[in-house]
Design a protein around this motif. Structure first.
Motif, short mmCIF file in Angstrom:
data_model
loop_
_atom_site.label_atom_id
_atom_site.label_comp_id
_atom_site.label_asym_id
_atom_site.label_seq_id
_atom_site.Cartn_x
_atom_site.Cartn_y
_atom_site.Cartn_z
N PRO A 162 47.57 -2.39 13.49
CA PRO A 162 46.92 -3.03 12.35
C PRO A 162 45.44 -2.71 12.36
N ASN A 189 48.41 -5.13 18.37
CA ASN A 189 49.28 -5.43 17.23
C ASN A 189 49.20 -6.90 16.82
N SER A 203 44.04 -3.61 17.21
CA SER A 203 44.95 -2.55 16.80
C SER A 203 46.02 -2.21 17.83
N SER A 205 48.38 -1.49 8.10
CA SER A 205 48.93 -1.20 9.43
C SER A 205 49.19 0.30 9.51
N PHE A 247 53.77 -4.91 12.60
CA PHE A 247 52.40 -4.52 12.93
C PHE A 247 52.49 -3.34 13.90
#
Length: 305
Positions: free
Chosen positions: A79, A55, A52, A95, A76
């Motif tokens: 995400p 990205n 996350s 996202s 992104f």
């Protein structure tokens, strides 16, 4: 046949591959920054990991347990939620901060479509059992976005509780269960009318929601209270049948990801702050053991190969 837990350790940027029989880590995979959510392809050959804060999506070969591809996109932005279409040919990604849905071809691992939800903090992906719809909880908008899978477009939104995060459709394909982290509630939504049919207080900060394969139980980890709510989806009491919390099981600190084995006899709960996995006997509804993981385990999946 071997069985493994795939556990994302989001504060050390690794994955622990744990042998279910020995309960030992057989391999540690270094990932991109902050692995959060995970899904395994239907043929069990690949694992997709949403990193996350990095990205990126890491694609892992399940024979070698090596990252073979990294999927990136300029839009992104954290995400997070992942889910597969019923035929396994497409992967959906939410996202969170770009508030967009991405669709990825699982044969080529290329992005084939993307579109906005126009809602705030679109966070998770949950498919209906018939594979026709996707439900996306929007943490900042206190609602759920509904996506038509065939058309690949948003068809509606409907309100739920405060800060919805855990979402799953019951195997009956009629009821959507929503765990609302900011008001500590479970909502059961009638999918014909998108109205609330049941509302229950559960533990503090519920963050995920998983059904047993037969639909008898919904399992909801409560992050702040450190426990797992067990919801009997057809609880009978005084000639009434309704969803009811029948037990709250103490697990580790900050429980997050939950997964069941294929037989539905055991559940595994990733405890973020105790760096371990609780094992729950689903017949007795009792914790029967712990497995060590890495730092801050959260996303978890079950691999059979």
């Amino acid at each position: 046949m071997a069985e493994y837990l795939i556990v994302l350790n989001k504060d050390e940027d690794t994955i622990s591959v744990i042998d279910v029989d020995t309960k030992k880590i057989i391999k540690t995979i270094e990932t991109d920054y902050n692995p959060h959510e995970v899904v395994i392809s239907l043929d069990q050959k690949k694992t997709y990991v949403a990193c996350s804060l990095g990205n990126k999506i890491n694609v892992i070969d399940n024979d070698s347990f090596e990252i073979t591809k990294v999927i990136e996109h300029p839009d992104f932005n954290f995400p997070h939620g992942l889910g597969l279409t019923k035929d396994g040919k497409k992967l959906y990604l939410a996202s969170t901060y770009s508030e967009k849905i991405f669709i990825i071809d699982t044969e080529t691992d290329e992005i084939t479509n993307m579109f906005p939800t126009y809602q705030k903090y679109s966070h998770m992906i949950s498919f209906s059992p018939d594979g026709e719809k996707v439900f996306v909880p929007n943490i900042g908008s206190d609602n759920i976005t509904v996506i038509d899978v065939k058309r690949e477009e948003v068809i509606t939104h409907f309100p739920v509780g405060k800060g919805p995060e855990g979402v799953a459709v019951h195997p009956n394909n009629r009821d959507l269960y929503v765990a609302n982290q900011d008001d500590h509630t479970l909502y059961v939504i009638d999918l014909e009318t998108y109205s609330v049919s049941h509302k229950r207080k559960i533990g503090a900060i519920p963050v995920r929601l998983v059904f047993s394969q037969d639909g008898k139980y919904a399992l909801i980890p409560n992050r702040e209270s450190g426990d797992l709510s067990i919801i009997d989806t057809q609880h009978k009491l005084k000639d009434m049948v309704r969803p009811w919390e029948i037990k709250r099981i103490r697990v580790g600190v900050w429980p997050g990801g939950v997964v069941l084995n294929p037989e539905g006899t055991l559940a595994y709960v990733a405890n973020n702050k105790t760096n371990d996995i609780s094992i729950i006997d689903m017949n007795e509804l009792e914790v029967i053991g712990r497995i060590k993981a890495g730092i801050h385990p959260d996303g978890i999946a079950y691999l059979v190969k």
